[in-house]
Design an enzyme around this catalytic site. Structure first.
Site, PDB file in Angstrom:
ATOM      1  N   ASP A  82       6.375  -5.682  60.288  1.00 25.84           N
ATOM      2  CA  ASP A  82       7.827  -5.540  60.284  1.00 25.84           C
ATOM      3  C   ASP A  82       8.334  -6.499  59.218  1.00 25.84           C
ATOM      4  O   ASP A  82       8.308  -7.716  59.402  1.00 25.84           O
ATOM      5  CB  ASP A  82       8.399  -5.888  61.661  1.00 25.84           C
ATOM      6  CG  ASP A  82       9.936  -5.899  61.672  1.00 25.84           C
ATOM      7  OD1 ASP A  82      10.551  -5.602  60.625  1.00 25.84           O
ATOM      8  OD2 ASP A  82      10.510  -6.209  62.735  1.00 25.84           O
ATOM      9  N   LYS A  93      18.923  -5.615  55.503  1.00 24.07           N
ATOM     10  CA  LYS A  93      18.776  -7.057  55.338  1.00 24.07           C
ATOM     11  C   LYS A  93      18.642  -7.434  53.860  1.00 24.07           C
ATOM     12  O   LYS A  93      19.044  -8.512  53.467  1.00 24.07           O
ATOM     13  CB  LYS A  93      17.547  -7.565  56.099  1.00 24.07           C
ATOM     14  CG  LYS A  93      17.560  -7.252  57.591  1.00 24.07           C
ATOM     15  CD  LYS A  93      18.392  -8.230  58.406  1.00 24.07           C
ATOM     16  CE  LYS A  93      18.679  -7.716  59.806  1.00 24.07           C
ATOM     17  NZ  LYS A  93      17.496  -7.417  60.603  1.00 24.07           N
ATOM     18  N   TRP A 125      12.162 -10.969  67.209  1.00 25.83           N
ATOM     19  CA  TRP A 125      11.791  -9.619  66.751  1.00 25.83           C
ATOM     20  C   TRP A 125      10.350  -9.279  67.095  1.00 25.83           C
ATOM     21  O   TRP A 125      10.058  -8.162  67.536  1.00 25.83           O
ATOM     22  CB  TRP A 125      12.078  -9.451  65.267  1.00 25.83           C
ATOM     23  CG  TRP A 125      13.550  -9.505  65.003  1.00 25.83           C
ATOM     24  CD1 TRP A 125      14.219 -10.453  64.290  1.00 25.83           C
ATOM     25  CD2 TRP A 125      14.554  -8.596  65.478  1.00 25.83           C
ATOM     26  NE1 TRP A 125      15.569 -10.181  64.291  1.00 25.83           N
ATOM     27  CE2 TRP A 125      15.804  -9.061  65.002  1.00 25.83           C
ATOM     28  CE3 TRP A 125      14.525  -7.431  66.261  1.00 25.83           C
ATOM     29  CZ2 TRP A 125      17.009  -8.405  65.291  1.00 25.83           C
ATOM     30  CZ3 TRP A 125      15.717  -6.768  66.540  1.00 25.83           C
ATOM     31  CH2 TRP A 125      16.945  -7.265  66.057  1.00 25.83           C
TER      32      TRP A 125
HETATM   33  C1  LIG Z   1      17.178  -6.881  62.017  1.00 25.98           C
HETATM   34  C2  LIG Z   1      15.749  -6.811  62.348  1.00 25.98           C
HETATM   35  C3  LIG Z   1      15.223  -5.783  63.147  1.00 25.98           C
HETATM   36  C4  LIG Z   1      16.097  -4.707  63.750  1.00 25.98           C
HETATM   37  O1  LIG Z   1      16.585  -3.905  62.749  1.00 25.98           O
HETATM   38  P1  LIG Z   1      17.566  -2.683  63.029  1.00 25.98           P
HETATM   39  O2  LIG Z   1      17.538  -1.983  61.708  1.00 25.98           O
HETATM   40  O3  LIG Z   1      18.888  -3.269  63.383  1.00 25.98           O
HETATM   41  O4  LIG Z   1      16.992  -1.876  64.108  1.00 25.98           O
HETATM   42  C5  LIG Z   1      13.876  -5.762  63.381  1.00 25.98           C
HETATM   43  N1  LIG Z   1      13.070  -6.696  62.872  1.00 25.98           N
HETATM   44  C6  LIG Z   1      13.527  -7.713  62.117  1.00 25.98           C
HETATM   45  C7  LIG Z   1      12.572  -8.732  61.591  1.00 25.98           C
HETATM   46  C8  LIG Z   1      14.886  -7.797  61.831  1.00 25.98           C
HETATM   47  O5  LIG Z   1      15.349  -8.796  61.062  1.00 25.98           O
END
Ligand SMILES: *Cc1c(COP(=O)(O)O)cnc(C)c1O
Length: 363
Positions: A174, A198, A105
């Site tokens: 993030d 998540k 990521w």
């Molecule tokens: C799942 C995830 C993403 C991408 O998320 P989406 O909502 O599917 O675009 C980005 N960063 C991290 C750390 C993730 O776990």
């Protein structure tokens, strides 16, 4: 309905949700609050939805203890769109920012930002196989950098920052895969973002929390949707918001508040993680953790068995016993148990018992 028939869901995303929340959603599906329709059939301008939306914004702010000088935005496009939207909104022409590449990521965030701004890699874990997070003094922040972008938890590699790096510039985080699983020290951040799916609710919703005085600061001409200011000045209702995702997340946030808030969820996360890592560490090396101990994720626990054949059987037999989604990401293999906010500790005990039995039968 009881919880009978529900599996132990270790999915890395979308996540398992509290049964009480799902039951509420079910009960309100034909008639939301006397409106004679479900919330997903209502106008997003109707009073019924307005209340749901504004309560979710307020509850997010309360639960995460967001300071008054930050704005909370509900957006679409997932965390992935933020890889582009963050540099568009925070970096003026010629300004730069550092990115920490801690895995799948962090690498994607950097790749997208590179298309849009003068950003650079401030540290990379590639040489070490992305097995750990960097110490603060390993991160190279160039003079004049506007911010340092970090990924608080790498969902695929199974590593997290136990503490956020101490650097001389504000952080942008993030936090998709450990969002609201621990308190956030807002004094360190200019902006935090994450997808809801998540830890907080269904897919379709991303949450951005940004220092209000940074809105409009890049001076770029952005399409309306891409400009945070559009959403900030309309309470995230400039266009049709992802109503169902916001409605369900609102219920999860209330459930989290009633359950003791982020201090309690941090405790629960440690409890779940300690149980699984304990089973790995206590297996005389039969189960192994591929990541550095100090960087072990409390959300996505990755481990290996002695060979891939055993790993396949582990996943299959676990599924037969009601534990699903334990297969590691296709890019790294092995086993991954995602133990997000709503996963009951009972599910973790079930997994740990199974790990012991599987080892006894196959070692
Ligand atoms: C799942 C995830 C993403 C991408 O998320 P989406 O909502 O599917 O675009 C980005 N960063 C991290 C750390 C993730 O776990």
């Amino acid at each position: 309905m009881t919880t009978a028939g529900r599996v132990h869901n270790f999915c890395a995303g979308p996540c398992t949700l509290p049964v009480s929340v799902l039951e509420e959603v079910r009960d309100e599906m034909l008639d939301f609050d006397g409106t004679g329709m479900s919330i997903i059939e209502a106008s997003h301008r109707a009073p019924a939805y307005d209340a749901v939306h504004m309560d979710a914004l307020t509850d997010f702010r309360d639960l995460a203890d967001v300071p008054d000088d930050f704005t909370v935005l509900f957006l679409q496009g997932g965390a992935t769109l933020q890889f582009a939207q963050v540099p568009m909104n925070l970096l003026a022409d010629g300004e730069s920012a550092g990115y920490v590449d801690t895995g799948a990521w962090g690498g994607k965030a950097l790749a997208d930002a590179r298309l849009l701004a003068d950003v650079y890699e401030a540290w990379s874990g590639a040489d070490g196989g992305f097995r750990r997070m960097p110490a603060s003094d390993e991160i190279q922040v160039s003079d004049g950098s506007r911010f340092l972008h970090i990924t608080s938890n790498e969902t695929i590699g199974g590593i997290r920052f136990p503490d956020y790096p101490e650097v001389d510039v504000p952080l942008v985080g993030d936090m998709s895969s450990d969002f609201l699983s621990r308190p956030i020290d807002w004094s360190r951040f200019d902006l935090v973002y994450g997808g809801a799916q998540k830890n907080l609710g269904p897919a379709g919703l991303a949450i951005v929390v940004v220092r209000t005085d940074l809105l409009g600061r890049s001076g770029r001409d952005l399409a309306a949707y891409l400009d945070y200011s559009t959403h900030a000045s309309n309470d995230s209702m400039a266009n049709t918001p992802p109503m169902f995702a916001i409605y369900v997340m609102g219920k999860v946030l209330r459930w989290m508040k009633a359950s003791g808030g982020l201090v309690e969820f941090e405790r629960r996360a440690s409890e779940r993680a300690d149980l699984v890592y304990g089973a790995v560490d206590g297996s005389d090396g039969w189960y192994t953790s591929p990541v550095d101990e100090a960087s072990r994720s409390h959300m996505n626990i990755v481990f290996r068995l002695p060979d891939e054949d055993l790993e396949k059987r582990f996943v299959a037999e676990a599924a037969e016993a009601g534990m699903v989604n334990l297969k590691g990401h296709r890019s790294v293999g092995g086993i991954r148990a995602s133990v997000y906010n709503a996963l009951a500790v009972d599910s973790v005990h079930t997994l740990v018992d199974f790990m012991g039995a599987f080892r006894a039968a196959n070692a």
